[in-house]
Design an enzyme around this catalytic site. Structure first.
Site, PDB file in Angstrom:
ATOM      1  N   TYR A   1       0.851  -1.183   0.000  1.00 38.80           N
ATOM      2  CA  TYR A   1       0.000   0.000   0.000  1.00 38.80           C
ATOM      3  C   TYR A   1       0.896   1.246   0.000  1.00 38.80           C
ATOM      4  O   TYR A   1       1.697   1.462   0.916  1.00 38.80           O
ATOM      5  CB  TYR A   1      -0.908   0.031   1.229  1.00 38.80           C
ATOM      6  CG  TYR A   1      -2.000  -1.013   1.243  1.00 38.80           C
ATOM      7  CD1 TYR A   1      -2.229  -1.859   0.161  1.00 38.80           C
ATOM      8  CD2 TYR A   1      -2.839  -1.157   2.356  1.00 38.80           C
ATOM      9  CE1 TYR A   1      -3.235  -2.811   0.182  1.00 38.80           C
ATOM     10  CE2 TYR A   1      -3.857  -2.105   2.383  1.00 38.80           C
ATOM     11  CZ  TYR A   1      -4.041  -2.929   1.298  1.00 38.80           C
ATOM     12  OH  TYR A   1      -5.039  -3.867   1.325  1.00 38.80           O
TER      13      TYR A   1
ATOM     14  N   SER B   1     -13.378  -3.795   0.587  1.00 38.99           N
ATOM     15  CA  SER B   1     -14.307  -3.063  -0.286  1.00 38.99           C
ATOM     16  C   SER B   1     -15.768  -3.386   0.037  1.00 38.99           C
ATOM     17  O   SER B   1     -16.561  -3.705  -0.856  1.00 38.99           O
ATOM     18  CB  SER B   1     -14.025  -3.367  -1.765  1.00 38.99           C
ATOM     19  OG  SER B   1     -12.753  -2.934  -2.143  1.00 38.99           O
ATOM     20  N   PRO B   2     -16.177  -3.310   1.310  1.00 39.13           N
ATOM     21  CA  PRO B   2     -17.558  -3.649   1.679  1.00 39.13           C
ATOM     22  C   PRO B   2     -18.590  -2.680   1.126  1.00 39.13           C
ATOM     23  O   PRO B   2     -19.788  -2.991   1.123  1.00 39.13           O
ATOM     24  CB  PRO B   2     -17.533  -3.619   3.214  1.00 39.13           C
ATOM     25  CG  PRO B   2     -16.452  -2.633   3.542  1.00 39.13           C
ATOM     26  CD  PRO B   2     -15.400  -2.854   2.492  1.00 39.13           C
ATOM     27  N   LEU B   3     -18.132  -1.525   0.656  1.00 40.41           N
ATOM     28  CA  LEU B   3     -19.044  -0.548   0.070  1.00 40.41           C
ATOM     29  C   LEU B   3     -18.974  -0.568  -1.455  1.00 40.41           C
ATOM     30  O   LEU B   3     -19.277   0.422  -2.124  1.00 40.41           O
ATOM     31  CB  LEU B   3     -18.730   0.856   0.595  1.00 40.41           C
ATOM     32  CG  LEU B   3     -18.908   1.040   2.106  1.00 40.41           C
ATOM     33  CD1 LEU B   3     -18.448   2.422   2.548  1.00 40.41           C
ATOM     34  CD2 LEU B   3     -20.363   0.812   2.508  1.00 40.41           C
TER      35      LEU B   3
ATOM     36  N   LEU C   1     -21.587   1.872  -3.525  1.00 44.34           N
ATOM     37  CA  LEU C   1     -22.805   1.662  -2.737  1.00 44.34           C
ATOM     38  C   LEU C   1     -23.161   2.853  -1.849  1.00 44.34           C
ATOM     39  O   LEU C   1     -24.234   2.874  -1.248  1.00 44.34           O
ATOM     40  CB  LEU C   1     -22.665   0.401  -1.885  1.00 44.34           C
ATOM     41  CG  LEU C   1     -22.736  -0.914  -2.670  1.00 44.34           C
ATOM     42  CD1 LEU C   1     -22.256  -2.079  -1.821  1.00 44.34           C
ATOM     43  CD2 LEU C   1     -24.158  -1.170  -3.171  1.00 44.34           C
TER      44      LEU C   1
ATOM     45  N   GLY D   1     -23.824   5.611  -3.106  1.00 46.32           N
ATOM     46  CA  GLY D   1     -24.753   6.365  -3.937  1.00 46.32           C
ATOM     47  C   GLY D   1     -24.145   7.578  -4.603  1.00 46.32           C
ATOM     48  O   GLY D   1     -24.841   8.294  -5.340  1.00 46.32           O
ATOM     49  N   LYS D   2     -22.863   7.810  -4.402  1.00 45.12           N
ATOM     50  CA  LYS D   2     -22.247   9.027  -4.945  1.00 45.12           C
ATOM     51  C   LYS D   2     -22.127   9.002  -6.469  1.00 45.12           C
ATOM     52  O   LYS D   2     -21.937  10.039  -7.099  1.00 45.12           O
ATOM     53  CB  LYS D   2     -20.869   9.238  -4.316  1.00 45.12           C
ATOM     54  CG  LYS D   2     -19.820   8.233  -4.737  1.00 45.12           C
ATOM     55  CD  LYS D   2     -18.427   8.564  -4.199  1.00 45.12           C
ATOM     56  CE  LYS D   2     -18.372   8.458  -2.697  1.00 45.12           C
ATOM     57  NZ  LYS D   2     -17.001   8.680  -2.198  1.00 45.12           N
TER      58      LYS D   2
END
Length: 328
Positions: free
Chosen positions: A53, A207-209, A214, A216-217
């Site tokens: 990273y 990456s749970p979103l 998810l 909504g952006k």
């Protein structure tokens, strides 16, 4: 924050983990310190990083931030090794590379041990038993307290875990597997998750979103200039989830959020957090404001009917041999 056991071990982690993928690149030292303080004060303990990273800068920055800010004993630090910046060999699971990478990680982090050390990916060019021996050496030497793997498919995870369990007291059991998992990516439900549940391995969803989609952006044709989708580093990472299939799931999440008077982020994160086998989703927040929004999910439990509706709209296709083939 609620604490959960990591797989079939005695290690307990906060049920939301903090990811550092953007540290040292999009998140500077000031923002990282604010994020860490916010996470710690909310009761968070699990902090996830990797040696690649930011080309090592994320680990270095994490070590800098911890100095004088958060007691080392209050955190569960997880890092990974095995990914290499070599176009001809993306993964190196050799014992020599992994142990050298662990020593380098410890130096950057400024600590003499990590709580969880994971092989970042399966290396087809190295015998699996050699890769796993590196985990045994790391735990036996005290440089790692627990060990796991990341991005192993179902048969790879089952083989690795069974190998480790075949010599109890000599080999260290796998505590965790880190895999991408969200309402937009449910592929692990085919074989990885059943294997993890059966073998007592805790799941750490990355990456749970749905890579940010998810929240909504990105609804409609929107591509916010400060988003990962518009970033030179992460634009291609987000792009696969900007299709019509993902849009239908995002619409369902937004509808559920409106009905519950919460945000799409909270709905999506609560869904994955409470799935069977999940220990702690890893949330990568660039700043304290984003992290606070994610941590607000602690008080939310989705009603059963909402979970069923989200399950239906995001259901992956499971056919032979994953489900009962006699009905096909």
């Amino acid at each position: 924050m609620e604490q959960r056991h990591l797989g079939r071990t005695g290690l307990r982690v906060s049920r939301i983990g903090l990811g550092t993928l953007t540290w040292g690149r999009d998140t500077d030292e000031h923002d990282a310190a604010d994020v860490m303080k916010t996470f710690w004060e909310a009761g968070g303990t699990l902090v996830d990083t990797a040696d690649v990273y930011g080309d090592g800068d994320a680990e270095y920055l994490l070590g800098r931030v911890l100095e004088g800010l958060v007691p080392r004993r209050d955190l569960i630090i997880s890092t990974k090794a095995g990914s290499v910046p070599d176009p001809d060999r993306r993964f190196d699971g050799s014992r020599g590379h992994l142990l050298a990478a662990l020593d380098a990680s410890l130096a950057r982090l400024g600590t003499d041990y990590v709580d969880l050390w994971q092989v970042h990916a399966f290396d087809p060019d190295t015998p699996l038993e050699e890769t796993l021996q590196a985990l045994d050496i790391a735990v036996a030497s005290g440089r790692a307290r627990y060990a796991g793997v990341s991005n192993f498919c179902g048969w790879q995870l089952a083989k690795a875990a069974t190998w480790q369990l075949s010599a109890p007291g000599t080999r260290t059991r796998l505590a965790a597997t880190q895999m991408e998992y969200s309402l937009l990516q449910r592929g692990i439900e085919r074989e990885v998750l059943p294997a993890a549940l059966d073998l007592g391995i805790g799941l750490l969803p990355s990456s749970p979103l749905g890579r940010g989609v998810l929240t909504g952006k990105y609804r409609g044709d929107a591509l916010p200039p400060d988003s990962r989708g518009a970033s030179d580093h992460f634009g291609l990472f987000v792009e696969p989830y900007l299709d019509d299939t993902a849009s239908r799931v995002v619409d369902a999440v937004s509808t559920a959020a409106d009905g519950l008077a919460v945000t799409p982020l909270q709905v999506a994160l609560a869904w994955v957090r409470d799935r069977p086998g999940v220990a702690a989703p890893i949330v990568g927040a660039r700043n304290a404001q984003q992290l606070t929004a994610a941590l607000s999910v602690e008080a939310l439990s989705l009603p059963d009917e909402i979970c069923r509706a989200l399950d239906d709209v995001s259901a992956p296709v499971h056919r032979y041999p994953d489900h009962d083939w006699s009905t096909l």
